[in-house]
Design a protein around this motif. Structure first.
Motif, PDB file in Angstrom:
ATOM      1  N   UNK A 124       0.824  -1.209   0.000  1.00 18.92           N
ATOM      2  CA  UNK A 124       0.000   0.000   0.000  1.00 18.92           C
ATOM      3  C   UNK A 124       0.854   1.253   0.000  1.00 18.92           C
ATOM      4  N   UNK A 125       1.932   1.263   0.777  1.00 16.56           N
ATOM      5  CA  UNK A 125       2.797   2.439   0.834  1.00 16.56           C
ATOM      6  C   UNK A 125       3.502   2.689  -0.499  1.00 16.56           C
ATOM      7  N   UNK A 126       3.913   1.621  -1.172  1.00 16.74           N
ATOM      8  CA  UNK A 126       4.615   1.768  -2.459  1.00 16.74           C
ATOM      9  C   UNK A 126       3.656   2.226  -3.552  1.00 16.74           C
ATOM     10  N   UNK A 127       2.472   1.618  -3.603  1.00 17.85           N
ATOM     11  CA  UNK A 127       1.471   2.025  -4.593  1.00 17.85           C
ATOM     12  C   UNK A 127       1.747   1.596  -6.021  1.00 17.85           C
ATOM     13  N   UNK A 128       2.826   0.868  -6.232  1.00 18.72           N
ATOM     14  CA  UNK A 128       3.167   0.356  -7.568  1.00 18.72           C
ATOM     15  C   UNK A 128       3.574  -1.101  -7.410  1.00 18.72           C
ATOM     16  N   UNK A 129       3.497  -1.891  -8.483  1.00 19.22           N
ATOM     17  CA  UNK A 129       3.923  -3.291  -8.374  1.00 19.22           C
ATOM     18  C   UNK A 129       5.383  -3.399  -7.942  1.00 19.22           C
ATOM     19  N   UNK A 130       5.648  -4.314  -7.005  1.00 26.68           N
ATOM     20  CA  UNK A 130       7.003  -4.478  -6.461  1.00 26.68           C
ATOM     21  C   UNK A 130       7.434  -5.942  -6.535  1.00 26.68           C
ATOM     22  N   UNK A 131       8.731  -6.130  -6.573  1.00 25.35           N
ATOM     23  CA  UNK A 131       9.312  -7.463  -6.525  1.00 25.35           C
ATOM     24  C   UNK A 131       9.355  -7.963  -5.084  1.00 25.35           C
ATOM     25  N   UNK A 132       9.463  -9.274  -4.916  1.00 27.24           N
ATOM     26  CA  UNK A 132       9.608  -9.856  -3.578  1.00 27.24           C
ATOM     27  C   UNK A 132      10.805  -9.217  -2.880  1.00 27.24           C
ATOM     28  N   UNK A 133      11.905  -9.037  -3.600  1.00 27.21           N
ATOM     29  CA  UNK A 133      13.116  -8.447  -3.029  1.00 27.21           C
ATOM     30  C   UNK A 133      12.832  -7.054  -2.455  1.00 27.21           C
ATOM     31  N   UNK A 134      11.975  -6.272  -3.128  1.00 27.58           N
ATOM     32  CA  UNK A 134      11.630  -4.938  -2.633  1.00 27.58           C
ATOM     33  C   UNK A 134      10.934  -5.023  -1.271  1.00 27.58           C
ATOM     34  N   UNK A 135      10.059  -5.997  -1.121  1.00 29.77           N
ATOM     35  CA  UNK A 135       9.349  -6.177   0.144  1.00 29.77           C
ATOM     36  C   UNK A 135      10.326  -6.636   1.228  1.00 29.77           C
ATOM     37  N   UNK A 136      11.179  -7.593   0.890  1.00 28.90           N
ATOM     38  CA  UNK A 136      12.193  -8.072   1.843  1.00 28.90           C
ATOM     39  C   UNK A 136      13.055  -6.893   2.311  1.00 28.90           C
ATOM     40  N   UNK A 137      13.495  -6.063   1.370  1.00 28.65           N
ATOM     41  CA  UNK A 137      14.333  -4.910   1.718  1.00 28.65           C
ATOM     42  C   UNK A 137      13.579  -3.920   2.597  1.00 28.65           C
TER      43      UNK A 137
ATOM     44  N   UNK B 232      10.061 -10.681 -16.349  1.00 27.37           N
ATOM     45  CA  UNK B 232      11.183 -11.569 -16.647  1.00 27.37           C
ATOM     46  C   UNK B 232      10.970 -12.898 -15.947  1.00 27.37           C
ATOM     47  N   UNK B 233      11.908 -13.279 -15.096  1.00 28.02           N
ATOM     48  CA  UNK B 233      11.774 -14.540 -14.360  1.00 28.02           C
ATOM     49  C   UNK B 233      11.143 -14.335 -12.987  1.00 28.02           C
ATOM     50  N   UNK B 234      10.889 -13.094 -12.645  1.00 26.90           N
ATOM     51  CA  UNK B 234      10.335 -12.775 -11.320  1.00 26.90           C
ATOM     52  C   UNK B 234       8.865 -12.375 -11.442  1.00 26.90           C
ATOM     53  N   UNK B 235       8.247 -12.157 -10.294  1.00 30.03           N
ATOM     54  CA  UNK B 235       6.872 -11.661 -10.228  1.00 30.03           C
ATOM     55  C   UNK B 235       6.878 -10.287  -9.565  1.00 30.03           C
ATOM     56  N   UNK B 236       6.005  -9.429 -10.032  1.00 30.96           N
ATOM     57  CA  UNK B 236       5.736  -8.155  -9.357  1.00 30.96           C
ATOM     58  C   UNK B 236       4.352  -8.265  -8.727  1.00 30.96           C
ATOM     59  N   UNK B 237       4.261  -7.794  -7.499  1.00 31.25           N
ATOM     60  CA  UNK B 237       3.012  -7.874  -6.735  1.00 31.25           C
ATOM     61  C   UNK B 237       2.479  -6.487  -6.447  1.00 31.25           C
ATOM     62  N   UNK B 238       1.149  -6.370  -6.464  1.00 32.48           N
ATOM     63  CA  UNK B 238       0.507  -5.119  -6.077  1.00 32.48           C
ATOM     64  C   UNK B 238      -0.814  -5.433  -5.391  1.00 32.48           C
TER      65      UNK B 238
END
Length: 121
Positions: free
Chosen positions: A16-29, A60-66
């Motif tokens: 919710x804070x990001x408001x754009x699709x993010x990678x799992x790594x972004x959430x972990x960070x 690519x090989x990853x998923x973006x979540x929103x």
């Protein structure tokens, strides 16, 4: 829709804070202070996707979540789901209306006026 567990809510706050699709790594960070494993966050996001609270798209090989809806939309849906649990929605709504603060009464009154002006959502 259902309620979210504590870790699910924490992950949703990031989305919710990001408001754009993010990678799992972004959430972990973003949750680095919690010291969560990548696979833990990936599992939580997968569960949230199955609950239809988030959607994912290939990158690519990853998923973006929103998030499927914003924070307010999610809370509103929880409130509607709670109303579905009662056999008497009118009684539940009345009890709720009687329990809110005066500033909240003003917010609800204004929202109802807007609804009258524009029609049901």
């Amino acid at each position: 829709m259902g309620r979210l567990g504590e870790l699910e809510r924490t992950v949703m706050e990031v989305l919710w804070d990001r408001g754009v699709p993010v990678l799992v790594r972004d959430v972990v960070d973003a949750l680095a202070a919690r010291d969560l494993a990548y696979t833990t966050v990936m599992t939580v996001l997968d569960r949230l996707e199955k609950k239809k609270v988030v959607r994912r798209q290939r990158d690519g090989r990853a998923w973006r979540y929103e998030a499927v809806s914003n924070r307010e939309g999610y809370i509103a849906q929880l409130m509607l789901d709670a109303l579905d649990l009662t056999g008497d929605r009118s009684a539940a709504l009345t009890r709720f209306a009687m329990s809110v603060s005066e500033p909240e009464v003003e917010v609800l009154s204004e929202a109802l006026k807007q609804r009258d002006d524009t029609g049901p959502a």
